[in-house]
Write an enzyme that holds these catalytic residues in place. Structure first.
Site, PDB file in Angstrom:
ATOM      1  N   CYS A   2       0.209  -0.993  -0.329  1.00  0.00           N
ATOM      2  CA  CYS A   2       0.474  -0.042   0.265  1.00  0.00           C
ATOM      3  C   CYS A   2       0.519   1.530  -0.150  1.00  0.00           C
ATOM      4  CB  CYS A   2      -0.720  -0.016   1.260  1.00  0.00           C
ATOM      5  SG  CYS A   2      -2.089  -1.522   1.381  1.00  0.00           S
ATOM      6  N   ARG A  27       6.172   0.033  -4.472  1.00  0.00           N
ATOM      7  CA  ARG A  27       5.761  -0.827  -3.879  1.00  0.00           C
ATOM      8  C   ARG A  27       4.954  -2.616  -3.164  1.00  0.00           C
ATOM      9  NH1 ARG A  27       6.596   2.332   1.150  1.00  0.00           N
ATOM     10  NH2 ARG A  27       5.202   1.672   2.749  1.00  0.00           N
ATOM     11  N   TRP A  76      -2.670  -2.941  -1.731  1.00  0.00           N
ATOM     12  CA  TRP A  76      -2.033  -4.425  -1.905  1.00  0.00           C
ATOM     13  C   TRP A  76      -3.272  -4.950  -1.548  1.00  0.00           C
ATOM     14  CZ3 TRP A  76      -0.302  -8.813   0.628  1.00  0.00           C
ATOM     15  CH2 TRP A  76       0.159  -9.191  -0.088  1.00  0.00           C
ATOM     16  N   ASN A 103      -3.261   2.030   4.750  1.00  0.00           N
ATOM     17  CA  ASN A 103      -2.145   0.604   4.965  1.00  0.00           C
ATOM     18  C   ASN A 103      -2.053   0.115   6.708  1.00  0.00           C
ATOM     19  OD1 ASN A 103       0.031  -0.486   4.569  1.00  0.00           O
ATOM     20  ND2 ASN A 103       1.228   1.327   4.740  1.00  0.00           N
ATOM     21  N   GLY A 104      -2.153  -1.306   6.106  1.00  0.00           N
ATOM     22  CA  GLY A 104      -2.058  -1.966   6.796  1.00  0.00           C
ATOM     23  C   GLY A 104      -3.479  -2.829   7.583  1.00  0.00           C
ATOM     24  N   GLU A 485      20.848 -16.589  -1.876  1.00  0.00           N
ATOM     25  CA  GLU A 485      20.058 -14.900  -2.480  1.00  0.00           C
ATOM     26  C   GLU A 485      20.051 -15.267  -4.200  1.00  0.00           C
ATOM     27  OE1 GLU A 485      19.139 -12.559  -1.758  1.00  0.00           O
ATOM     28  OE2 GLU A 485      19.699 -10.780  -3.619  1.00  0.00           O
ATOM     29  N   LYS A 489      16.661 -15.035  -5.762  1.00  0.00           N
ATOM     30  CA  LYS A 489      16.285 -14.132  -7.145  1.00  0.00           C
ATOM     31  C   LYS A 489      15.354 -14.825  -8.264  1.00  0.00           C
ATOM     32  CE  LYS A 489      16.532 -10.391  -5.794  1.00  0.00           C
ATOM     33  NZ  LYS A 489      17.368 -10.619  -4.414  1.00  0.00           N
ATOM     34  N   GLU A 492      11.600 -14.931  -7.812  1.00  0.00           N
ATOM     35  CA  GLU A 492      11.138 -13.886  -7.537  1.00  0.00           C
ATOM     36  C   GLU A 492      10.327 -13.589  -8.618  1.00  0.00           C
ATOM     37  OE1 GLU A 492      11.865 -11.045  -3.582  1.00  0.00           O
ATOM     38  OE2 GLU A 492      13.876 -11.619  -4.563  1.00  0.00           O
ATOM     39  N   HIS A 508      24.439 -36.056   1.832  1.00  0.00           N
ATOM     40  CA  HIS A 508      23.069 -35.885   2.751  1.00  0.00           C
ATOM     41  C   HIS A 508      21.473 -35.871   2.424  1.00  0.00           C
ATOM     42  CE1 HIS A 508      26.373 -35.546   4.851  1.00  0.00           C
ATOM     43  NE2 HIS A 508      27.009 -34.829   5.425  1.00  0.00           N
ATOM     44  N   LYS A 611       7.308  -4.748  -2.043  1.00  0.00           N
ATOM     45  CA  LYS A 611       8.651  -3.791  -2.074  1.00  0.00           C
ATOM     46  C   LYS A 611       9.151  -3.268  -0.041  1.00  0.00           C
ATOM     47  CE  LYS A 611      12.650  -2.821  -2.545  1.00  0.00           C
ATOM     48  NZ  LYS A 611      13.860  -3.425  -3.186  1.00  0.00           N
TER      49      LYS A 611
HETATM   50  C1  F6R Z   1      13.449 -10.290  -1.671  1.00  0.00           C
HETATM   51  C2  F6R Z   1      13.431  -9.135  -1.285  1.00  0.00           C
HETATM   52  C3  F6R Z   1      12.818  -8.980   0.411  1.00  0.00           C
HETATM   53  C4  F6R Z   1      13.423  -8.480   1.421  1.00  0.00           C
HETATM   54  C5  F6R Z   1      12.807  -8.248   2.639  1.00  0.00           C
HETATM   55  C6  F6R Z   1      13.030  -8.077   3.448  1.00  0.00           C
HETATM   56  O1  F6R Z   1      14.217  -9.760  -3.339  1.00  0.00           O
HETATM   57  O2  F6R Z   1      13.934  -7.885  -1.565  1.00  0.00           O
HETATM   58  O3  F6R Z   1      13.368 -10.625   0.870  1.00  0.00           O
HETATM   59  O4  F6R Z   1      14.801  -8.313   1.472  1.00  0.00           O
HETATM   60  O5  F6R Z   1      11.268  -8.863   2.638  1.00  0.00           O
HETATM   61  O6  F6R Z   1      12.820  -6.469   3.366  1.00  0.00           O
HETATM   62  P1  F6R Z   1      13.867  -5.294   3.884  1.00  0.00           P
HETATM   63  O7  F6R Z   1      15.079  -5.255   3.717  1.00  0.00           O
HETATM   64  O8  F6R Z   1      12.657  -4.790   2.900  1.00  0.00           O
HETATM   65  O9  F6R Z   1      13.638  -5.727   5.677  1.00  0.00           O
END
Ligand code: F6R
Length: 616
Positions: A2, A27, A76, A103-104, A485, A489, A492, A508, A611
């Site tokens: 949001c 976001r 959202w 928002n929330g 990581e 990526k 996602e 294992h 985001k």
């Molecule tokens: C992955 C990604 C998420 C954030 C996670 C924490 O690409 O962006 O896994 O890393 O949601 O977000 P922050 O760093 O804003 O607490």
């Protein structure tokens, strides 16, 4: 999650609201809407399911008169599907003269809705938010005092909320409140702004104020007044936003993600700037906010997702260089399992946004038990920074693409600085060695640039694997979180199965997944040092090759052994083994970006993701 924007002033409210919502798109959202109050026409609201351009086209088809006050929202969906009706703003009161955005999550909305239904209120959405609109309107109809009505309602709400509210009777006032959800004020000249973050208004002003927990804002064009939910006045703390609107634009790149990957030499360099002397010595001025740091006997890192992987790298560095035991905890698991915390525990919270609800809750939990909190955060004015005893800002600039890239490498850089600085403070290593590591760290921005200059091969590989159904990632030591990581990526962005394993774990279980043609990306450790895991990982490559795997290795320049066993090799410059984590993730970012782009997917706003995850 949001996006929220509010404006009161002489400018074009429609421009400010739509421009602000555009910059908050990152976001994550699935509907958008605005309300404005005209001097003549009263309250007007327009809202649409879908992306912002659906709303913009609707406004172009049937224009709305501009105004000098208004609120805007990107939603959202949580309660109720993403439909026009569930989109915000929501109207309240018998004559629908009040408009509210949220928002929330209002946790006690069912009970409040039952109360309103019993009193005959008609609802036009399935949202929890509409309850707040009707409650405020009802209180206002009773008392005639809008601020008082708003205050009494926010005191009844449980859960997480940022609320903005306007009323036709008050053509110069926006009321806002926040609990467990972000809100920032932008201070203009004869005009003022509200936003979920500074991106909402950075085009107009760099003067900002972050709003504290359980605070209410009365925003007018010429004045801003902040008070607690209880009505106590608050003197807000002003800060200057250190990035401009152009840094939140694509600047000619095809996507924000591509731009943010390319931003990394600067993000890493800016994070080091002023913290690392040319002789390699490190001193974090931010440690001054943490007394008794030398007595800390345990560090617990709390974070989520990519930030938690940066935390894993920090753990290896802190234990190796500063000799303090560290554990890394997913913030959402941490506080639900009676973790052991006391006054000698230092919590290191890592968050790009500084608004991730799970991380904030973990921090609050630890503080209540006496721990001190140091945070690594990329967003000025964020709640996490406000609630920490000290904050090390990563100066990566705004990260707009949902998938984190430059914030990640900046977080690792900050984690390495914390580890070195703690080692200096506690005299955990000989000075000469510490200076040597500091000098190595100084080279990192240039090495990041070098990696970026040579990623062409990785781009081709990303495209070549665009039909893969599953890709596995292996690594050891700091290569392990980098493997995870890399896999994240890909999940996602490309929506394919990807998993990161510790290479030592292969035998294992996971080795059973290897069959003819299975792509495996291996992050190969440095050859340096007696305790190098390099030979073990080379053996792992041979084991999976023998079973048909197609291996892409990320290895340091000059690693001829890997050249002879892997199918493809991407070379990174030679650096200290821990610092190599920053370099080895870049080809993995590029691989995911290219693979997803080849599939025609939106790399900036992947499906289902937001985001900033501001709800639990
Ligand atoms: C992955 C990604 C998420 C954030 C996670 C924490 O690409 O962006 O896994 O890393 O949601 O977000 P922050 O760093 O804003 O607490």
């Amino acid at each position: 999650m949001c996006g929220i924007v509010g404006y009161v002033g002489p400018g074009s409210t429609l421009d400010v609201l739509l421009g602000g919502l555009k910059r908050l798109e990152y976001r994550g959202y699935d509907s958008a809407g605005i309300s404005v109050i005209n001097q003549s026409g009263g309250l007007q609201t327009r809202k649409k399911a879908g992306k912002l351009n659906v709303l913009v086209e609707d406004l172009a088809g049937s224009p709305m008169a501009d105004a000098h006050i208004g609120i805007g929202h990107t939603r959202w969906a949580t309660h109720g599907a993403p439909t026009d009706g569930n989109a915000h703003p929501h109207l309240g009161g018998e004559h629908l003269k009040l408009s509210l955005i949220h928002n929330g999550i209002i946790e006690n909305f069912a009970e409040l809705k039952a109360e309103l239904l019993a009193a005959g209120t008609k609802f036009s959405s399935e949202t929890d938010s509409e309850v707040a609109a009707h409650l405020v309107a009802r209180e206002y109809e009773k008392s005639g005092d809008l601020t008082q009505a708003f205050r009494s309602v926010v005191n009844r709400l449980h859960g997480a909320f940022t609320l903005l509210c306007i009323h036709e009777d008050h053509k110069d006032l926006i009321l806002a409140a926040r609990r467990n959800s972000p809100l920032v004020i932008g201070l203009g000249d004869g005009e003022n702004f509200l936003g979920s973050d500074v991106a909402a208004f950075v085009e107009y002003t760099k003067k900002a104020v972050s709003v504290g927990q359980d605070e209410i804002v009365e925003l007018r064009a010429e004045s801003v007044s902040v008070s607690t939910f209880a009505g106590e006045p608050v003197t807000p703390k002003e800060f200057t936003v250190d990035w401009d609107a152009s840094s939140a634009s694509k600047g000619g790149w095809p996507s924000f993600m591509a731009k943010e990957i390319a931003d990394q030499p600067q993000a890493v360099g800016d994070t080091l700037m002023g913290r690392l002397a040319s002789d390699g010595s490190v001193k974090l001025a931010e440690f001054a906010g943490l007394d008794q740091l030398s007595e800390v006997n345990r560090i617990t890192i709390v974070a989520c997702g990519t930030a938690a992987y940066a935390g894993e790298v920090a753990k290896y560095a802190i234990e190796k260089w500063a000799k303090i035991p560290v554990s890394v905890e997913l913030a959402h698991e941490f506080r639900y399992r009676d973790p052991i915390i006391d006054a000698k525990t230092l919590i290191l919270a890592i968050s790009q946004s500084g608004e991730t609800m799970d991380t904030l809750m973990a921090v609050r939990y630890a503080k209540e038990r006496g721990a001190k909190v140091l945070s690594i955060c990329n967003t000025q004015g964020a709640t996490l920074a406000r609630e920490s005893d000290a904050t090390i800002y990563t100066h990566a600039g705004p990260e707009v693409a949902v998938a984190s890239t430059k914030a990640f490498t900046a977080q690792i850089t900050a984690g390495l600085l914390v580890a070195l600085s703690l080692s200096w403070l506690r005299k955990a290593m000989p000075e000469a060695e510490l200076k040597g590591l500091g000098k190595e760290l100084l080279k990192l921005p240039r090495q990041v640039k070098k990696v970026l200059d040579s990623v062409g091969h990785m781009r081709d590989l990303g495209k070549a694997f665009s039909n893969a159904k599953s890709i596995l990632f292996l690594g050891r030591n700091v290569g392990y979180p980098i493997a995870m990581e890399g896999a994240l990526k890909l999940k996602e962005l490309a929506y394919i199965h990807a998993e990161g394993f510790a290479a030592g774990e292969l035998k294992h279980g996971p080795i059973a997944l290897i069959e003819e043609g299975q792509p495996v990306i291996v992050v190969v450790p440095s050859q340096k040092g007696e305790d190098s895991l390099h030979p073990k990982v080379v053996s792992n490559i041979q084991e999976i090759k023998a079973r048909g795997a197609k291996v892409i290795a990320i290895a340091e320049t000059g690693d001829t052994q890997v050249d002879s066993v892997a199918d493809e090799v991407f070379h990174i410059p030679v650096t200290s083994p821990l610092m190599a984590s920053v370099l080895s993730v870049i080809p993995l970012q590029i691989f995911a970006l290219e693979l997803a782009s080849a599939k025609g997917l939106d790399v900036d706003q992947p499906r289902n993701l937001a985001k900033s995850v501001t709800v639990e």
